[in-house]
Design an enzyme around this catalytic site. Structure first.
Site, short mmCIF file in Angstrom:
data_model
loop_
_atom_site.label_atom_id
_atom_site.label_comp_id
_atom_site.label_asym_id
_atom_site.label_seq_id
_atom_site.Cartn_x
_atom_site.Cartn_y
_atom_site.Cartn_z
N ASP A 55 -73.09 67.77 86.74
CA ASP A 55 -73.43 68.90 87.59
C ASP A 55 -74.31 68.47 88.76
O ASP A 55 -75.38 67.88 88.57
CB ASP A 55 -74.16 69.97 86.76
CG ASP A 55 -74.43 71.24 87.54
OD1 ASP A 55 -73.72 71.49 88.53
OD2 ASP A 55 -75.35 72.00 87.15
N HIS A 112 -80.68 73.51 83.25
CA HIS A 112 -79.75 74.22 82.37
C HIS A 112 -80.53 74.82 81.20
O HIS A 112 -81.09 74.08 80.38
CB HIS A 112 -78.67 73.27 81.84
CG HIS A 112 -77.83 72.66 82.93
ND1 HIS A 112 -77.07 71.54 82.74
CD2 HIS A 112 -77.64 73.04 84.23
CE1 HIS A 112 -76.43 71.24 83.86
NE2 HIS A 112 -76.76 72.13 84.78
N MET A 135 -76.55 65.65 80.35
CA MET A 135 -75.15 65.29 80.14
C MET A 135 -74.30 65.97 81.21
O MET A 135 -74.67 66.99 81.79
CB MET A 135 -74.69 65.73 78.75
CG MET A 135 -74.77 67.21 78.46
SD MET A 135 -74.22 67.57 76.78
CE MET A 135 -74.53 69.33 76.69
#
Length: 353
Positions: A296, A199, A293
């Site tokens: 996903d 990410h 966190m």
């Protein structure tokens, strides 16, 4: 209440950041103007978390961060500009111990913080509970590029992939430093291509791939166009997009596509893994779920494990944020649970027998 120290040399930026956290509630806020004040206030105010600018007078953010980690280690979220220089400095900050980063949407002094407000709040709240851990430097031996193993080299010459499988890595908060612990420990002869969904915003992934390429024996590149995958290579999903696996004849390729609104995080780990499952059998896949966190990719990785593939979940002991791996473990989708320092060894055991 979360004790938050905000460090930025711009009075306007300090005021805007303070307003974001005051309006959200639950924060006891202290402000500082430069790196020198960051070091002093980290000691006297004793914050739970710090937001730290990089370019500041008297003492820059990187210098301050290194001193803070020696004096009183604290979770730090870097707030940097969306530039190539800002990206390189941010990765150096992660290497020094920063937990995460948020990119200012419009340069050094941003007048549009609403664009990043929710991301900023989420990352600061997570960082306040994050684990600060020391990280061993990447092995020097791995930085020396070895000749490609014969099957990999032959396939490269013929323009086709040597591998009959893929390693998929999903990672978020704390990811850059964790990947720097794992990927440099793999040799150039590693037989399966490695696909990484980290990410990260679009302006950062090219710099990240270039940085990793210098550290690794493997060839590391950002996927900016459709690319046939080969063993001995790591493919970093481009930020601000998603990455898919596609089979075209006998070739396996990865290709970027615009962010899917069906997924919350990007590049999406779940979408990457689902596309791999459509192109290959689960037994041809290894999923590695690292710090971050959220959840996903956990559902797709659990499916890989359940259908005969193999998966690794990073253990809580080494995670900066034990979110994504925990969700995979809770689903019963982890073949093994390992600290980051042992993941490269496990991959080599599985694929170099």
């Amino acid at each position: 209440m979360i004790k938050l120290l905000i460090i930025d040399d711009s009075a306007l930026m300090r005021r805007q950041l303070m307003q974001v956290f005051e309006q959200a509630g639950g924060f006891d806020i202290c402000l500082g103007r430069n790196g020198r004040e960051a070091v002093e206030l980290n000691r006297s105010f004793a914050p739970d978390v710090v937001t730290l600018d990089i370019n500041m007078p008297e003492m820059d953010g990187l210098s301050a961060l290194s001193l803070m980690m020696l004096d009183r280690p604290v979770p730090v979220v870097m707030v940097s500009s969306l530039t190539e220089q800002g990206a390189l400095a941010t990765f150096e900050a992660m290497n020094l111990g920063a937990v995460d980063y948020v990119a200012k949407p419009s340069g050094t002094i941003s007048l549009s913080l609403q664009e990043i407000e929710q991301d900023l709040l989420a990352k600061v709240r997570v960082a306040a509970k994050a684990r600060i851990r020391s990280r061993a430097p990447a092995p020097e031996l791995a930085r020396v590029r070895e000749p490609l193993a014969a099957p990999v080299a032959e396939a490269a010459r013929r323009g086709r992939p040597a591998a009959d499988g893929l390693v998929l890595i999903g990672v978020s908060t704390g990811g850059p430093s964790t990947l720097e612990e794992i990927l440099p420990a793999l040799p150039a002869s590693f037989p399966w291509p490695i696909l990484v969904a980290q990410h990260m915003p679009a302006a950062f992934t090219r710099s990240f791939a270039e940085r990793m390429d210098k550290l690794c024996a493997l060839n590391v590149l950002e996927v900016a166009a459709p690319t046939v995958v080969q063993g001995g290579h790591v493919y970093i999903a481009r930020g601000g997009a998603d990455m898919l696996v596609a089979k075209r004849g006998s070739h396996l390729s990865v290709l970027p596509k615009p962010e899917s609104p069906a997924h919350l995080w990007h590049p999406s780990v779940e979408l990457l893994a689902r596309s791999a499952l459509q192109s290959m059998q689960a037994r041809q896949l290894i999923g590695v779920m690292l710090t971050g966190m959220g959840n996903d990719g956990a559902a797709a990785f659990a499916e890989i494990c359940g259908d005969g593939g193999r998966t690794i979940a990073e253990s809580e002991s080494s995670c900066v944020v034990f979110g994504m791996p925990k969700d995979l473990i809770d689903r019963g989708g982890a073949s093994v649970v390992l600290p980051a320092s042992k993941i490269a060894t496990q991959l080599r055991v599985w694929l170099e027998q």
